[in-house]
Enzyme design. Structure first.
Site, PDB file in Angstrom:
ATOM      1  CG  HIS A  53      -1.899  -1.192   1.116  1.00 19.41           C
ATOM      2  ND1 HIS A  53      -2.089  -1.962   2.116  1.00 19.41           N
ATOM      3  CD2 HIS A  53      -2.717  -1.540   0.158  1.00 19.41           C
ATOM      4  CE1 HIS A  53      -3.099  -2.816   2.095  1.00 19.41           C
ATOM      5  NE2 HIS A  53      -3.410  -2.633   0.642  1.00 19.41           N
ATOM      6  CD  GLU A  56      -0.592   0.467   4.473  1.00 14.93           C
ATOM      7  OE1 GLU A  56      -2.048   0.457   4.676  1.00 14.93           O
ATOM      8  OE2 GLU A  56       0.101  -0.527   4.655  1.00 14.93           O
ATOM      9  CG  HIS A 149       0.635  -3.787   5.290  1.00 14.51           C
ATOM     10  ND1 HIS A 149      -0.185  -3.518   4.013  1.00 14.51           N
ATOM     11  CD2 HIS A 149       1.111  -4.903   5.009  1.00 14.51           C
ATOM     12  CE1 HIS A 149      -0.236  -4.297   3.377  1.00 14.51           C
ATOM     13  NE2 HIS A 149       0.837  -5.302   3.597  1.00 14.51           N
ATOM     14  CD  GLU A 212      -2.274  -3.854   8.906  1.00 16.35           C
ATOM     15  OE1 GLU A 212      -1.791  -2.843   8.818  1.00 16.35           O
ATOM     16  OE2 GLU A 212      -2.522  -4.515   8.074  1.00 16.35           O
TER      17      GLU A 212
END
Ligand SMILES: [Zn+2]
Length: 332
Positions: A53, A56, A149, A212
């Site tokens: 992404h 990020e 991420h 994450e």
């Protein structure tokens, strides 16, 4: 090559495409795809990816910092490494993606969309990891894939990992590393998906996790101190040093429902400000899609990645149950 990230953002191939340090040989394979081979016999094969992404940025900076230290010969290397910056076009634009979320296109799902940069990129990344894993297969090295991420929204657990569906038990060393990396929660997925880590696990039998690591900010605006634990755990892993001491045992969650946007009538009753891991009581109505109603089944369920704006056919959220809480309920 002086800087992996700058090289990738430039969109140009480097003039020098391979080289070595006292510890390793490096090779530029393609835009944002870079291989490092230790001089000594490798202990395992490791895919490290970030920037799947494009907005990020903190994980991209962390990965780039580690690659830089390895290329300057400041760090030893004990494993074969494939380093990936996932979506260079989106990184340049500072956007999550341009037309399609690459992390929904793996496992050949790119064939179901129109021909575009992101379909081609997913295909190229599939080829890259396949040839990387297959190069090492005669030596039976453990395979790990860590996909880094940051989340879009706030979260009751700042750092957590999502492990894809895996019929095998997870290796202890892998769970131990995730704990040392400072993750507060581990989410065990129970359904197949189009993510990069699902592909690595399902097709190539790699232990894999989507990490994450906090909230997405702009390049240079990231407070990298909150990423210190994962940075240290990565450096220790690569150089074969002991892992940092673990602070806490991560809480464990299992996916119990996926909310999917199937039609134009889809409505999600979870507002855009809701944090990841927010709890909902049994019976709560979460979403409706024509005749389909999504209701909390367990005593308590926790929401992950709620997103009412997804494209048709895609995931609008996951519902989790806490593993330890369930075990307690069974014992009572
Ligand atoms: Zn992401």
């Amino acid at each position: 090559m002086q800087d992996f990230l700058q090289q990738t953002l430039s969109g140009e191939a480097p003039q020098r495409q391979s080289g070595d340090t006292p510890y390793l040989r490096w090779q530029w394979l393609d835009h944002g795809i870079f291989q490092l081979d230790p001089i000594d016999e490798p202990l395992q094969a490791l895919v490290l990816s970030a920037g799947i992404h494009g907005n990020e940025t903190a994980p991209v900076e962390i990965l780039n910092g580690i690659i830089g230290a390895l290329l300057r010969g400041e760090m030893a290397l004990r494993h074969r490494v494939l380093a990936i910056l996932g979506n260079p076009a989106a990184l340049r634009a500072g956007k999550r993606y341009l037309r399609y979320d690459v992390n929904r296109l793996f496992g050949g799902r790119w064939q179901q969309i129109e021909d575009c940069d992101e379909a081609r990129r997913a295909r190229r990344l599939e080829q890259a990891i396949e040839s990387f894993w297959l190069q090492g297969c005669e030596r039976e090295q453990p395979r790990w894939h860590l996909d880094l991420h940051t989340a879009i929204r706030g979260s009751w657990h700042t750092r957590f990992g999502v492990l894809p569906l895996n019929p095998q038990p997870w290796p202890d060393a892998f769970i131990h590393w995730l704990t040392a990396a400072g993750l507060e929660a581990l989410v065990f997925h129970t359904m197949p998906s189009g993510t990069f880590t699902h592909l690595s696990c399902a097709t190539f039998n790699a232990a894999s996790c989507t990490l994450e690591l906090g909230k997405a900010l702009l390049f240079g605006a990231n407070d990298l101190t909150q990423f210190a634990a994962v940075q240290q755990a990565l450096a220790a892993l690569l150089s074969g040093e002991p892992l940092p001491a673990t602070q806490q045992t991560p809480r464990r969650y299992r996916v119990v429902q996926q909310i999917t946007r199937l039609s134009e009538r889809f409505e999600l009753y979870i507002d855009a400000e809701t944090h990841n891991f927010a709890a909902f009581p049994q019976g709560a109505l979460l979403a409706e899609d024509g005749e389909t109603r999504y209701v909390v089944q367990q005593t308590r369920e926790y929401v992950l990645f709620p997103n009412p704006a997804v494209a048709l056919g895609l995931r609008a959220g996951l519902m989790l149950a806490e593993e330890s809480a369930q075990t307690e309920a069974l014992l009572r």
